[in-house]
Scaffold this motif. Sequence first.
Motif, PDB file in Angstrom:
ATOM      1  N   ASN A 167      24.356  26.230  56.584  1.00 23.74           N
ATOM      2  CA  ASN A 167      23.581  25.651  55.488  1.00 23.74           C
ATOM      3  C   ASN A 167      24.441  24.680  54.684  1.00 23.74           C
ATOM      4  O   ASN A 167      23.995  23.583  54.323  1.00 23.74           O
ATOM      5  CB  ASN A 167      23.047  26.751  54.573  1.00 23.74           C
ATOM      6  CG  ASN A 167      22.294  26.186  53.378  1.00 23.74           C
ATOM      7  OD1 ASN A 167      21.162  25.720  53.497  1.00 23.74           O
ATOM      8  ND2 ASN A 167      22.930  26.200  52.207  1.00 23.74           N
TER       9      ASN A 167
ATOM     10  N   SER B 193      17.113  32.438  52.865  1.00 26.41           N
ATOM     11  CA  SER B 193      18.019  32.726  51.743  1.00 26.41           C
ATOM     12  C   SER B 193      18.457  31.469  51.002  1.00 26.41           C
ATOM     13  O   SER B 193      18.467  31.424  49.771  1.00 26.41           O
ATOM     14  CB  SER B 193      19.257  33.478  52.246  1.00 26.41           C
ATOM     15  OG  SER B 193      18.894  34.720  52.803  1.00 26.41           O
ATOM     16  N   TRP B 194      18.820  30.433  51.775  1.00 28.74           N
ATOM     17  CA  TRP B 194      19.320  29.201  51.154  1.00 28.74           C
ATOM     18  C   TRP B 194      18.252  28.120  51.021  1.00 28.74           C
ATOM     19  O   TRP B 194      18.464  27.122  50.325  1.00 28.74           O
ATOM     20  CB  TRP B 194      20.513  28.665  51.943  1.00 28.74           C
ATOM     21  CG  TRP B 194      21.718  29.546  51.873  1.00 28.74           C
ATOM     22  CD1 TRP B 194      22.225  30.337  52.858  1.00 28.74           C
ATOM     23  CD2 TRP B 194      22.581  29.744  50.749  1.00 28.74           C
ATOM     24  NE1 TRP B 194      23.337  31.016  52.435  1.00 28.74           N
ATOM     25  CE2 TRP B 194      23.581  30.666  51.131  1.00 28.74           C
ATOM     26  CE3 TRP B 194      22.604  29.233  49.451  1.00 28.74           C
ATOM     27  CZ2 TRP B 194      24.587  31.084  50.273  1.00 28.74           C
ATOM     28  CZ3 TRP B 194      23.603  29.646  48.584  1.00 28.74           C
ATOM     29  CH2 TRP B 194      24.582  30.558  48.996  1.00 28.74           C
TER      30      TRP B 194
ATOM     31  N   ILE C  76      19.073  33.272  57.241  1.00 24.82           N
ATOM     32  CA  ILE C  76      19.980  33.060  56.111  1.00 24.82           C
ATOM     33  C   ILE C  76      19.916  31.599  55.684  1.00 24.82           C
ATOM     34  O   ILE C  76      19.855  31.274  54.483  1.00 24.82           O
ATOM     35  CB  ILE C  76      21.434  33.437  56.492  1.00 24.82           C
ATOM     36  CG1 ILE C  76      21.588  34.955  56.563  1.00 24.82           C
ATOM     37  CG2 ILE C  76      22.437  32.856  55.488  1.00 24.82           C
ATOM     38  CD1 ILE C  76      21.475  35.681  55.234  1.00 24.82           C
ATOM     39  N   THR C  77      19.900  30.690  56.673  1.00 20.72           N
ATOM     40  CA  THR C  77      19.856  29.255  56.383  1.00 20.72           C
ATOM     41  C   THR C  77      18.541  28.846  55.737  1.00 20.72           C
ATOM     42  O   THR C  77      18.533  28.082  54.762  1.00 20.72           O
ATOM     43  CB  THR C  77      20.059  28.444  57.684  1.00 20.72           C
ATOM     44  OG1 THR C  77      21.293  28.826  58.284  1.00 20.72           O
ATOM     45  CG2 THR C  77      20.074  26.949  57.404  1.00 20.72           C
TER      46      THR C  77
ATOM     47  N   SER D 161      25.283  30.924  56.448  1.00 18.12           N
ATOM     48  CA  SER D 161      25.659  30.344  55.149  1.00 18.12           C
ATOM     49  C   SER D 161      26.520  29.101  55.335  1.00 18.12           C
ATOM     50  O   SER D 161      26.331  28.077  54.659  1.00 18.12           O
ATOM     51  CB  SER D 161      26.420  31.384  54.313  1.00 18.12           C
ATOM     52  OG  SER D 161      25.601  32.505  54.033  1.00 18.12           O
TER      53      SER D 161
END
Length: 433
Positions: A31, A205-206, A201-202, A28
């Motif tokens: 990102n 998710s983002w 996650i990078t 996170s």
Amino acid sequence: MQLKYKNFFSILGQWIFFGSIIGIVVGSATNFLLEINDYLGDNIRAKKDWLIFLLPFGGIIIGYLYMNYGKVFLNNTLNDTAELNNLVIDSVHGKKEVPRRMGPIVYFGTFITVLFGGSTGREGAAVQMGGSVAAAVSKFFKVNRLDKKILIMSGISAGFGAAFGAPITGAVFGMEMAALGKLKFEALVPCLVASFVGHYITTASWGHKHEEFIIQHVPEISIITFLKVILMSVIFSLISVLYCQLRHGIQNFSEKLFKKNHMKRAFFGGIIIVVLTLIVGSQDYNGRGLEMLEQSFKEEVPPFAFLAKLVFTAVTLGSGFVGGEAIPLFFIGATLGNTLHTFMDLPMSFLAALGLIAAFCGGANTPIAAFLLAMEMFDGKGLEYFFVACLVSYLFSGHHGLWPSQKIYEPKSRLYNISHAETIENVEKKKKL
């Protein structure tokens, strides 16, 4: 027997748990780093050329931060966050600690450097944030000293894997970065988990999309082509050594000249960058340089672009600004390959890719990670060539590198008369004596 398996799965679960936490937080945070860097570089600095004149004053702010908030005493040892990746490496070796404030400071410093036109990359900030997060997790869960080192390595993996969209590379990079000639496979599980979680996650998710570099054509395998690849790999390794020596030379000179006053160093370094920018008459070599890096795979770039970027980056980071050094090395290697492709009669995109990987390998001293990066970045094309290029670059770059704190567990070859367990910094000092 049951107790043995119980302990095994308990430790395995623990590593997966810690790796996941580190991956989520670092993914996170990375990102955020990538998105803000893109915004500052593409939407603000690129449209406001006059911001370059504020770079010296940005250097004062960065210097003030590191001088007043970057030094922390932990366990009766001074831990200076201005040592950047070297401090993270020292923490893996158990010599120092990574303060939790290191991540936020390097992020802010990187944003200032990018906004005002310093030549830098991004993985340095991601790796340092990874080390900072891992240190915080270790402290919160009261992890023992040995396991703390492993978690720091997993923080490095998470930062690198998330920053470049290369989770396999990130997993190995975390184990390979701290030392030459040794891989600590005990850290494989948390490094692998942290890198993959950070990456997804990078991206998933983002929704961050990484840059793509495409090899248009790979030459057929032949002895002549392999000889050309070996020759070019030697050249790429030497250009990485030139960058490292110039960058550290500027750092040592500026620290001595300004008596380690970070504000003065960065201020005058910023002035030099402004002057160089005016001389060149372009801001192609300020910031990250991603546009020309991508261009080097498609069409010809200025023949001395690699040298300009080398000087701009060495002055920027050597005088006290912060950021990563992987992307500048990518730029230097790719543009040099672009310049030499007609002389070597090899495809432009192939030689640009070879330069990107070989220059990074020579500077980082991570041949396995560099090879895996080539596989992930270029979809496995030219596997044989990249494997040879990484080995040759690693060998011919000698015991130099981006990070003086790297420990030499074993010399790269018997041709080098180097003692075991020395750091690159100590080897350099002995050479001068």
